[in-house]
Scaffold this active site. Sequence first.
Site, PDB file in Angstrom:
ATOM      1  N   LYS A 141      75.521  12.395  -1.370  1.00 14.85           N
ATOM      2  CA  LYS A 141      74.195  12.447  -2.019  1.00 14.85           C
ATOM      3  C   LYS A 141      73.170  12.230  -0.920  1.00 14.85           C
ATOM      4  O   LYS A 141      72.899  11.100  -0.524  1.00 14.85           O
ATOM      5  CB  LYS A 141      74.115  11.326  -3.065  1.00 14.85           C
ATOM      6  CG  LYS A 141      73.138  11.569  -4.180  1.00 14.85           C
ATOM      7  CD  LYS A 141      71.718  11.559  -3.835  1.00 14.85           C
ATOM      8  CE  LYS A 141      70.818  10.430  -3.740  1.00 14.85           C
ATOM      9  NZ  LYS A 141      69.490  10.922  -3.235  1.00 14.85           N
ATOM     10  N   GLU A 167      75.083  -0.179   4.846  1.00 14.14           N
ATOM     11  CA  GLU A 167      74.349  -0.236   6.119  1.00 14.14           C
ATOM     12  C   GLU A 167      72.879  -0.320   5.746  1.00 14.14           C
ATOM     13  O   GLU A 167      72.304   0.669   5.290  1.00 14.14           O
ATOM     14  CB  GLU A 167      74.601   1.035   6.945  1.00 14.14           C
ATOM     15  CG  GLU A 167      76.035   1.252   7.355  1.00 14.14           C
ATOM     16  CD  GLU A 167      76.511   0.258   8.373  1.00 14.14           C
ATOM     17  OE1 GLU A 167      75.679  -0.397   9.034  1.00 14.14           O
ATOM     18  OE2 GLU A 167      77.740   0.106   8.494  1.00 14.14           O
ATOM     19  N   CYS A 210      66.666   1.930  11.597  1.00  9.39           N
ATOM     20  CA  CYS A 210      67.133   0.649  11.051  1.00  9.39           C
ATOM     21  C   CYS A 210      67.170  -0.433  12.126  1.00  9.39           C
ATOM     22  O   CYS A 210      66.880  -1.596  11.863  1.00  9.39           O
ATOM     23  CB  CYS A 210      68.500   0.816  10.427  1.00  9.39           C
ATOM     24  SG  CYS A 210      69.677   1.597  11.540  1.00  9.39           S
ATOM     25  N   GLU A 266      60.861  -5.569   6.869  1.00  6.77           N
ATOM     26  CA  GLU A 266      61.070  -4.299   7.557  1.00  6.77           C
ATOM     27  C   GLU A 266      59.950  -3.346   7.133  1.00  6.77           C
ATOM     28  O   GLU A 266      59.846  -2.987   5.960  1.00  6.77           O
ATOM     29  CB  GLU A 266      62.426  -3.709   7.170  1.00  6.77           C
ATOM     30  CG  GLU A 266      62.716  -2.428   7.917  1.00  6.77           C
ATOM     31  CD  GLU A 266      64.027  -1.784   7.499  1.00  6.77           C
ATOM     32  OE1 GLU A 266      64.267  -1.653   6.287  1.00  6.77           O
ATOM     33  OE2 GLU A 266      64.804  -1.411   8.394  1.00  6.77           O
TER      34      GLU A 266
HETATM   35  P1  NAD Z   1      66.513   4.001   0.103  1.00  8.20           P
HETATM   36  O1  NAD Z   1      67.329   2.783  -0.117  1.00  8.20           O
HETATM   37  O2  NAD Z   1      65.253   4.169  -0.636  1.00  8.20           O
HETATM   38  O3  NAD Z   1      67.378   5.315  -0.244  1.00  8.20           O
HETATM   39  C1  NAD Z   1      68.616   5.577   0.378  1.00  8.20           C
HETATM   40  C2  NAD Z   1      69.430   6.501  -0.509  1.00  8.20           C
HETATM   41  O4  NAD Z   1      69.742   5.814  -1.730  1.00  8.20           O
HETATM   42  C3  NAD Z   1      68.709   7.791  -0.915  1.00  8.20           C
HETATM   43  O5  NAD Z   1      69.619   8.860  -0.893  1.00  8.20           O
HETATM   44  C4  NAD Z   1      68.269   7.478  -2.343  1.00  8.20           C
HETATM   45  O6  NAD Z   1      68.107   8.633  -3.130  1.00  8.20           O
HETATM   46  C5  NAD Z   1      69.430   6.637  -2.848  1.00  8.20           C
HETATM   47  N1  NAD Z   1      69.111   5.774  -3.996  1.00  8.20           N
HETATM   48  C6  NAD Z   1      67.892   5.282  -4.368  1.00  8.20           C
HETATM   49  N2  NAD Z   1      68.018   4.539  -5.485  1.00  8.20           N
HETATM   50  C7  NAD Z   1      69.334   4.540  -5.831  1.00  8.20           C
HETATM   51  C8  NAD Z   1      70.105   3.938  -6.881  1.00  8.20           C
HETATM   52  N3  NAD Z   1      69.532   3.179  -7.809  1.00  8.20           N
HETATM   53  N4  NAD Z   1      71.433   4.137  -6.905  1.00  8.20           N
HETATM   54  C9  NAD Z   1      72.040   4.887  -5.956  1.00  8.20           C
HETATM   55  N5  NAD Z   1      71.373   5.502  -4.949  1.00  8.20           N
HETATM   56  C10 NAD Z   1      70.039   5.323  -4.882  1.00  8.20           C
HETATM   57  O7  NAD Z   1      66.300   4.079   1.681  1.00  8.20           O
HETATM   58  P2  NAD Z   1      65.482   5.139   2.508  1.00  8.20           P
HETATM   59  O8  NAD Z   1      64.035   4.911   2.259  1.00  8.20           O
HETATM   60  O9  NAD Z   1      66.029   6.515   2.278  1.00  8.20           O
HETATM   61  O10 NAD Z   1      65.886   4.732   4.009  1.00  8.20           O
HETATM   62  C11 NAD Z   1      65.280   3.689   4.675  1.00  8.20           C
HETATM   63  C12 NAD Z   1      66.164   2.456   4.708  1.00  8.20           C
HETATM   64  O11 NAD Z   1      67.445   2.781   5.244  1.00  8.20           O
HETATM   65  C13 NAD Z   1      65.616   1.391   5.618  1.00  8.20           C
HETATM   66  O12 NAD Z   1      65.708   0.126   5.002  1.00  8.20           O
HETATM   67  C14 NAD Z   1      66.525   1.460   6.833  1.00  8.20           C
HETATM   68  O13 NAD Z   1      66.579   0.305   7.614  1.00  8.20           O
HETATM   69  C15 NAD Z   1      67.825   1.812   6.227  1.00  8.20           C
HETATM   70  N6  NAD Z   1      68.743   2.392   7.233  1.00  8.20           N
HETATM   71  C16 NAD Z   1      69.803   1.645   7.694  1.00  8.20           C
HETATM   72  C17 NAD Z   1      70.666   2.140   8.676  1.00  8.20           C
HETATM   73  C18 NAD Z   1      71.828   1.319   9.215  1.00  8.20           C
HETATM   74  O14 NAD Z   1      72.692   1.879   9.877  1.00  8.20           O
HETATM   75  N7  NAD Z   1      71.889   0.032   8.969  1.00  8.20           N
HETATM   76  C19 NAD Z   1      70.445   3.409   9.181  1.00  8.20           C
HETATM   77  C20 NAD Z   1      69.364   4.137   8.700  1.00  8.20           C
HETATM   78  C21 NAD Z   1      68.524   3.619   7.712  1.00  8.20           C
END
Ligand code: NAD
Length: 483
Positions: free
Chosen positions: A180, A255, A289, A386
Site C-alpha cells: 500500500k 519504522e 526520518c 518531528e
Molecule cells: P503516515 O504515517 O501519515 O503514512 C504512512 C502510510 O500509512 C501511508 O501509506 C498512509 O496512507 C498509511 N496510513 C495512514 N493511516 C493509516 C491507518 N489508519 N491504517 C493503515 N495505514 C495508514 O506517514 P507519512 O506522512 O507518509 O510519512 C512521514 C513519516 O514517516 C514521518 O514520521 C517519518 O519520520 C516516517 N518515516 C520513517 C522512516 C524510518 O525508516 N524510520 C523512513 C521514512 C519515513
Amino acid sequence: MTLTLKHFIDGQAVDASDAATIALVSPVTEQVFATSARGTRSDVDRAVAAARAQLDGGAWSRLNGAARGLLLFRLADLVQRDLELLADMDARCIGRSPMEPRMMDIPNAIGTLRAAAGWADKLEGRTIPTGGYMGMPTLSYTRLEPVGVVGAIVPWNSPCMITTWKLASLLAAGCTVVIKPSEETPLSALHLAALCQEAGFPDGVVNVVTGLGEVVGRALCEHPGIDKVTFTGSPEVGREISRVAGASFKRVALELGGKSAQIVFDDASLEAAVRGCAMGLFVNQGQVCAAGTRILVQRAIAERFTSALVAAAESIKVGDPAQPGVTMGPVAKREQFERVNRYIAQGIEEGATVLTGGVAAHDVGWFVRPTIFGGASNAMSIARDEIFGPVGTIIVFDTDEEAIAIANDSSYGLAATVWTNTLARAHKVAHAVRVGAVGVNCWSPLDPNLPWGGTKSSGLGRECGLTGVLSYTEEKVITVLLP
Ligand code: NAD
C-alpha cells in the site's frame, strides 16, 4: 494530459472496484498530474487472495532459495535499467530534486535487492542438542520458513527505496506481499511491481493496492489473510497499526519518526561537521526520518559553528528543482507546508531565535526556506517534535555527560551523529546514546548490509541486511525420535 494509475493485482492493472480515483497534485505547480485508483476493501481482498494462492502451494511456494535469489538479481538489473525513470517518478510526486534519488535512493534500492538476493539461499537452520524424549535419543533441528503474506504500508518521503527495503527482504525469505503506497507517491511502487513481472516473479507474488490509509491500510491490518504488517510512517499511525494488527496477533514491524541529535564537540573538524550537519538537516527538504534536527554544539565552538551552519543554509537555492542551480524543492504537500510553518511560529513564540529562514509566505508551490533556530532549549516543541521539514534547532552544551543526557532526552531514538577527533570520546558517546544507528564523523550510511531501525517511539524491529531478511521468517523446530 494526466496519467491514469491502476492497482496491480495478480499480474493485472485493474481499477478500483467502484472505479473511484485520487488526484495527484504537483507540489511545485499545485496542478493535478495524475489520478490513481482509490482502493476498496474488496480490492484488498482480491490482492490478498492472489498473494495467498502463491504462498499456499502456488508456483512461488515451490521455488527454492537459489531460484528466488536469481529472480531478485534480475529485478535489481531491471531497476538499474530504469534508475532514472524511478528517480524521476519519486521526485515528481514530492517535488524533490531528481538528482537525490538518482544518486542515493535508487542505487540503495538496487544494492538492497542484490544483498537480499545473496541471502535467499543461505537461510540456514540449526541442529540443537537436546535431552532426548522418554529416555530415547532425538534429532532436533530448525527451519526458517516464510512468515507468510505481508501487508507493506509505505510513506511518501523515499517511496521507491523504502518499498524496496521491504520487498527485497520479504521476497528473499519466500513471502508474498500486498503493498500500500502512500496516497501521494504510488508511481514507483506500481512500476516496481511491473518490473517484478518482467523479471519472472509469478503473478500474485507482488501486488499493489493504491488508496487511502484509513481504508486500504486499515483493511490490510485487519485482514485474516495477512500474517505480517510492515509499516514505515508516523508514530501516530504506527500506534494505530500496532493496535489493529496486534489484535489478531499479526507480526508487526514499525519504522517510525525521529528527532535525531547531531553532537558536535569542540575538538571536531569544523568544516566537515558543518557540511555533515547541513546535509543531515536539509537533504530531501528535511523530510527524512533520520534528519539530524537537534544540533548539539559544545560551547567553545558554538559561535563559529553556528555562523558557518547559517552560511551553509543560506547557500541553498530553493525553487523548482527542474531549474538549473536549484538545490532544494518544496515540501511534499500542503499539510506539510502548514505543519512546518506552524512549528516555526511556535518556536518563535516559545522564545527561540530564527537565525535564518522563518515562516514562509505562500505563492505557488509549497516552498519553505531552510530554517535554523538558536537560543533554544531541548524542552521546546521545535526540539521535541518531528517537524519533517528543513528546520534545525541548535542547542549549546558544556560537558560530554550533558550532551548525552540531552541527546537521550527525547521520545525518539532513531539515529545520531557524533563529531569529534577523540577516539575514546567517539566510542563512549556512540555507546551511550539510545538510538538504532550512530555515525561518527559522518551521517550513518544507509547501506544494504546494515540493519536499520529505531528504539523508543522510533519503531520496532530492523530492516535491511541479514536482520531484515530474518524478520520475514518464522523459526520452526522439528524433533525426530531416534529409537
Ligand atoms: P503516515 O504515517 O501519515 O503514512 C504512512 C502510510 O500509512 C501511508 O501509506 C498512509 O496512507 C498509511 N496510513 C495512514 N493511516 C493509516 C491507518 N489508519 N491504517 C493503515 N495505514 C495508514 O506517514 P507519512 O506522512 O507518509 O510519512 C512521514 C513519516 O514517516 C514521518 O514520521 C517519518 O519520520 C516516517 N518515516 C520513517 C522512516 C524510518 O525508516 N524510520 C523512513 C521514512 C519515513
